[in-house]
Design a protein around this motif. Structure first.
Motif, PDB file in Angstrom:
ATOM      1  N   LEU A 228       0.845  -1.198   0.000  1.00  0.00           N
ATOM      2  CA  LEU A 228       0.000   0.000   0.000  1.00  0.00           C
ATOM      3  C   LEU A 228       0.875   1.240   0.000  1.00  0.00           C
ATOM      4  CD1 LEU A 228      -2.847   1.376   0.411  1.00  0.00           C
ATOM      5  CD2 LEU A 228      -2.324   1.289   2.871  1.00  0.00           C
ATOM      6  N   ARG A 229       0.596   2.166  -0.909  1.00  0.00           N
ATOM      7  CA  ARG A 229       1.365   3.407  -0.963  1.00  0.00           C
ATOM      8  C   ARG A 229       0.971   4.312   0.201  1.00  0.00           C
ATOM      9  NH1 ARG A 229       0.192   3.772  -7.370  1.00  0.00           N
ATOM     10  NH2 ARG A 229       2.149   2.896  -8.132  1.00  0.00           N
ATOM     11  N   ILE A 230       1.972   4.868   0.852  1.00  0.00           N
ATOM     12  CA  ILE A 230       1.717   5.711   2.021  1.00  0.00           C
ATOM     13  C   ILE A 230       2.642   6.922   2.007  1.00  0.00           C
ATOM     14  CG2 ILE A 230       3.240   4.238   3.429  1.00  0.00           C
ATOM     15  CD1 ILE A 230       1.462   4.977   5.844  1.00  0.00           C
ATOM     16  N   VAL A 231       2.039   8.090   2.191  1.00  0.00           N
ATOM     17  CA  VAL A 231       2.790   9.339   2.323  1.00  0.00           C
ATOM     18  C   VAL A 231       2.678   9.772   3.771  1.00  0.00           C
ATOM     19  CG1 VAL A 231       2.928  11.771   1.655  1.00  0.00           C
ATOM     20  CG2 VAL A 231       2.351  10.043  -0.063  1.00  0.00           C
ATOM     21  N   THR A 232       3.800  10.061   4.403  1.00  0.00           N
ATOM     22  CA  THR A 232       3.782  10.499   5.795  1.00  0.00           C
ATOM     23  C   THR A 232       4.318  11.925   5.902  1.00  0.00           C
ATOM     24  OG1 THR A 232       5.959   9.501   6.167  1.00  0.00           O
ATOM     25  CG2 THR A 232       4.024   8.176   6.720  1.00  0.00           C
ATOM     26  N   LYS A 233       3.722  12.682   6.818  1.00  0.00           N
ATOM     27  CA  LYS A 233       4.122  14.085   6.993  1.00  0.00           C
ATOM     28  C   LYS A 233       4.019  14.465   8.461  1.00  0.00           C
ATOM     29  CE  LYS A 233       1.427  17.551   6.482  1.00  0.00           C
ATOM     30  NZ  LYS A 233       1.817  18.335   7.701  1.00  0.00           N
ATOM     31  N   ALA A 234       5.040  15.118   8.975  1.00  0.00           N
ATOM     32  CA  ALA A 234       4.993  15.612  10.351  1.00  0.00           C
ATOM     33  C   ALA A 234       3.913  16.683  10.471  1.00  0.00           C
ATOM     34  CB  ALA A 234       6.350  16.187  10.741  1.00  0.00           C
ATOM     35  N   GLY A 235       3.310  16.777  11.650  1.00  0.00           N
ATOM     36  CA  GLY A 235       2.162  17.660  11.835  1.00  0.00           C
ATOM     37  C   GLY A 235       2.404  19.108  11.469  1.00  0.00           C
ATOM     38  N   GLY A 236       3.496  19.702  11.944  1.00  0.00           N
ATOM     39  CA  GLY A 236       3.735  21.121  11.707  1.00  0.00           C
ATOM     40  C   GLY A 236       4.589  21.409  10.494  1.00  0.00           C
ATOM     41  N   PHE A 237       4.729  20.430   9.604  1.00  0.00           N
ATOM     42  CA  PHE A 237       5.675  20.549   8.485  1.00  0.00           C
ATOM     43  C   PHE A 237       4.957  20.803   7.168  1.00  0.00           C
ATOM     44  CE2 PHE A 237       8.491  18.784   5.203  1.00  0.00           C
ATOM     45  CZ  PHE A 237       9.664  19.448   5.505  1.00  0.00           C
ATOM     46  N   GLY A 238       5.631  21.534   6.272  1.00  0.00           N
ATOM     47  CA  GLY A 238       5.136  21.700   4.910  1.00  0.00           C
ATOM     48  C   GLY A 238       4.377  22.995   4.692  1.00  0.00           C
ATOM     49  N   GLY A 239       4.257  23.370   3.408  1.00  0.00           N
ATOM     50  CA  GLY A 239       3.523  24.567   3.031  1.00  0.00           C
ATOM     51  C   GLY A 239       2.028  24.337   3.029  1.00  0.00           C
ATOM     52  N   PRO A 240       1.255  25.397   2.795  1.00  0.00           N
ATOM     53  CA  PRO A 240      -0.209  25.286   2.833  1.00  0.00           C
ATOM     54  C   PRO A 240      -0.790  24.272   1.859  1.00  0.00           C
ATOM     55  CG  PRO A 240       0.475  27.586   2.848  1.00  0.00           C
ATOM     56  CD  PRO A 240       1.703  26.784   2.571  1.00  0.00           C
ATOM     57  N   GLU A 241      -0.093  24.019   0.735  1.00  0.00           N
ATOM     58  CA  GLU A 241      -0.612  23.116  -0.284  1.00  0.00           C
ATOM     59  C   GLU A 241      -0.043  21.700  -0.178  1.00  0.00           C
ATOM     60  OE1 GLU A 241      -2.820  23.983  -2.805  1.00  0.00           O
ATOM     61  OE2 GLU A 241      -3.067  25.907  -1.805  1.00  0.00           O
ATOM     62  N   ALA A 242       0.627  21.388   0.929  1.00  0.00           N
ATOM     63  CA  ALA A 242       1.338  20.104   1.031  1.00  0.00           C
ATOM     64  C   ALA A 242       0.399  18.915   0.856  1.00  0.00           C
ATOM     65  CB  ALA A 242       2.075  20.008   2.365  1.00  0.00           C
ATOM     66  N   LEU A 243      -0.763  18.928   1.493  1.00  0.00           N
ATOM     67  CA  LEU A 243      -1.677  17.798   1.367  1.00  0.00           C
ATOM     68  C   LEU A 243      -2.292  17.739  -0.030  1.00  0.00           C
ATOM     69  CD1 LEU A 243      -3.515  17.680   4.829  1.00  0.00           C
ATOM     70  CD2 LEU A 243      -1.651  16.236   3.997  1.00  0.00           C
ATOM     71  N   VAL A 244      -2.568  18.897  -0.611  1.00  0.00           N
ATOM     72  CA  VAL A 244      -3.071  18.931  -1.983  1.00  0.00           C
ATOM     73  C   VAL A 244      -2.067  18.272  -2.919  1.00  0.00           C
ATOM     74  CG1 VAL A 244      -3.683  20.444  -3.920  1.00  0.00           C
ATOM     75  CG2 VAL A 244      -4.427  21.025  -1.596  1.00  0.00           C
ATOM     76  N   GLN A 245      -0.800  18.614  -2.740  1.00  0.00           N
ATOM     77  CA  GLN A 245       0.235  18.050  -3.594  1.00  0.00           C
ATOM     78  C   GLN A 245       0.436  16.562  -3.340  1.00  0.00           C
ATOM     79  OE1 GLN A 245       2.766  21.460  -2.315  1.00  0.00           O
ATOM     80  NE2 GLN A 245       3.541  21.403  -4.391  1.00  0.00           N
ATOM     81  N   ALA A 246       0.329  16.146  -2.090  1.00  0.00           N
ATOM     82  CA  ALA A 246       0.489  14.715  -1.774  1.00  0.00           C
ATOM     83  C   ALA A 246      -0.604  13.879  -2.417  1.00  0.00           C
ATOM     84  CB  ALA A 246       0.494  14.516  -0.263  1.00  0.00           C
ATOM     85  N   VAL A 247      -1.839  14.363  -2.349  1.00  0.00           N
ATOM     86  CA  VAL A 247      -2.946  13.627  -2.970  1.00  0.00           C
ATOM     87  C   VAL A 247      -2.786  13.611  -4.491  1.00  0.00           C
ATOM     88  CG1 VAL A 247      -5.442  13.657  -3.405  1.00  0.00           C
ATOM     89  CG2 VAL A 247      -4.580  14.049  -1.091  1.00  0.00           C
ATOM     90  N   GLY A 248      -2.404  14.741  -5.067  1.00  0.00           N
ATOM     91  CA  GLY A 248      -2.169  14.798  -6.508  1.00  0.00           C
ATOM     92  C   GLY A 248      -1.067  13.860  -6.949  1.00  0.00           C
ATOM     93  N   TYR A 249      -0.036  13.763  -6.140  1.00  0.00           N
ATOM     94  CA  TYR A 249       1.087  12.865  -6.450  1.00  0.00           C
ATOM     95  C   TYR A 249       0.618  11.408  -6.478  1.00  0.00           C
ATOM     96  CZ  TYR A 249       5.948  11.147  -6.231  1.00  0.00           C
ATOM     97  OH  TYR A 249       7.140  10.544  -6.498  1.00  0.00           O
ATOM     98  N   LEU A 250      -0.143  11.012  -5.461  1.00  0.00           N
ATOM     99  CA  LEU A 250      -0.625   9.638  -5.389  1.00  0.00           C
ATOM    100  C   LEU A 250      -1.560   9.293  -6.543  1.00  0.00           C
ATOM    101  CD1 LEU A 250      -1.325   9.136  -1.578  1.00  0.00           C
ATOM    102  CD2 LEU A 250       0.294   7.848  -2.972  1.00  0.00           C
ATOM    103  N   THR A 251      -2.498  10.171  -6.842  1.00  0.00           N
ATOM    104  CA  THR A 251      -3.479   9.860  -7.895  1.00  0.00           C
ATOM    105  C   THR A 251      -2.845   9.897  -9.290  1.00  0.00           C
ATOM    106  OG1 THR A 251      -4.199  12.179  -7.922  1.00  0.00           O
ATOM    107  CG2 THR A 251      -5.475  10.644  -6.581  1.00  0.00           C
ATOM    108  N   GLY A 252      -1.679  10.542  -9.391  1.00  0.00           N
ATOM    109  CA  GLY A 252      -0.997  10.581 -10.678  1.00  0.00           C
ATOM    110  C   GLY A 252      -0.092   9.406 -10.940  1.00  0.00           C
ATOM    111  N   LEU A 253       0.110   8.558  -9.933  1.00  0.00           N
ATOM    112  CA  LEU A 253       0.980   7.396 -10.125  1.00  0.00           C
ATOM    113  C   LEU A 253       0.268   6.306 -10.919  1.00  0.00           C
ATOM    114  CD1 LEU A 253       2.493   7.093  -6.531  1.00  0.00           C
ATOM    115  CD2 LEU A 253       3.683   7.875  -8.590  1.00  0.00           C
ATOM    116  N   PRO A 254       1.014   5.545 -11.720  1.00  0.00           N
ATOM    117  CA  PRO A 254       0.381   4.451 -12.482  1.00  0.00           C
ATOM    118  C   PRO A 254      -0.068   3.320 -11.565  1.00  0.00           C
ATOM    119  CG  PRO A 254       2.762   4.387 -12.732  1.00  0.00           C
ATOM    120  CD  PRO A 254       2.454   5.657 -11.980  1.00  0.00           C
TER     121      PRO A 254
END
Length: 254
Positions: A228-254
């Motif tokens: 199962l593909r899993i993206v992990t992120k620390a709670g206070g880490f990343g820019g405002p669009e980090a989750l948007v980009q993570a979801v886009g990355y996953l859905t774009g994978l073959p």
């Protein structure tokens, strides 16, 4: 844009001061009848345009009626950074927000089992429809304090309350992860990620790549959902669009 079109062609110059302005421009260009707008110029426009192009045609079902890949996002951190990222994601994606009943989770027993079943059913239904499922906990300061107080009333320390809540979130997520069309899961908060791996009986995560600097993509090693593909992120880490980009990355994978 539509009103400015001329038979021989026309040029419209649109100013942008913020990322939201760029989102508006990309959205407007995509809505002009016939797709006759050619976007030229700002490199900053490439990001919102790419997100929209990636999402075109991503309806509820794919070829042959198969469900479109979907993503489960579990946000256990109450850090304001994570909550803003979650808000941005909810705005950008067709999603279903499911918030677990923390009081019931701390009490356990039939009340929690009933609440858990309801949360799992909502998550599964959202993922089956190709929506992004957002699983989280209450995060307002008063709600967090109420959870701590409820835990203290049952003899729990603040750390034990945090572990119990993370475990409840993981328990709610586990059933949804049985979806065959799932592109992957995004988990925010170290306690939540650890709890989810424990519920799945996993040995760990095999690192594969990086969504963004400091936000890795991996696959679950062992347990009930190996691979199962899993993206992990620390709670206070990343820019405002980090989750948007993570979801886009996953859905774009073959």
């Amino acid at each position: 844009l539509a009103a400015s079109r001329q038979p021989g062609g026309s040029v419209v110059v649109v100013d942008a001061a913020t990322d939201d302005d760029l989102e508006t421009i990309a959205s407007a260009a995509g809505q002009v009848e016939g797709g006759s707008v050619l976007l030229v110029g700002s490199a900053g426009l490439a990001r919102p345009l790419a997100r929209r192009l990636a999402g075109e045609g991503r309806g509820q079902v794919g070829a042959g009626g198969a469900p479109r890949p979907s993503v489960l996002v579990a946000v256990g951190s109450v850090n304001p950074v994570s909550r803003e990222q979650l808000r941005r994601l909810a705005e950008r994606q067709e999603s279903e927000l499911v918030q677990i009943d923390v009081a019931a989770a701390l009490r356990g027993g039939p009340a929690w089992q009933e609440s858990l079943a309801e949360s799992q059913a909502r998550l599964r239904a959202a993922l089956e429809r190709g929506r992004t499922a957002l699983l989280t906990t209450p995060a307002e300061p008063g709600e967090v304090e109420a959870a701590r107080t409820a835990g203290e009333g049952q003899g729990m320390s603040a750390a034990e309350v945090a572990r119990r809540v993370a475990g409840a979130l993981a328990e709610a997520a586990a059933a949804a992860l049985e979806q065959g069309s799932l592109s992957g899961v995004v988990v925010t908060g170290g306690d939540t990620a650890r709890a989810l791996l424990d519920v799945l009986g996993a040995d760990g995560i095999d690192l594969v790549s990086e969504v963004l600097p400091g936000i890795p993509l991996g696959t679950v090693h062992g347990g009930r959902r190996p691979g199962l593909r899993i993206v992990t992120k620390a709670g206070g880490f990343g820019g405002p669009e980090a989750l948007v980009q993570a979801v886009g990355y996953l859905t774009g994978l073959p």
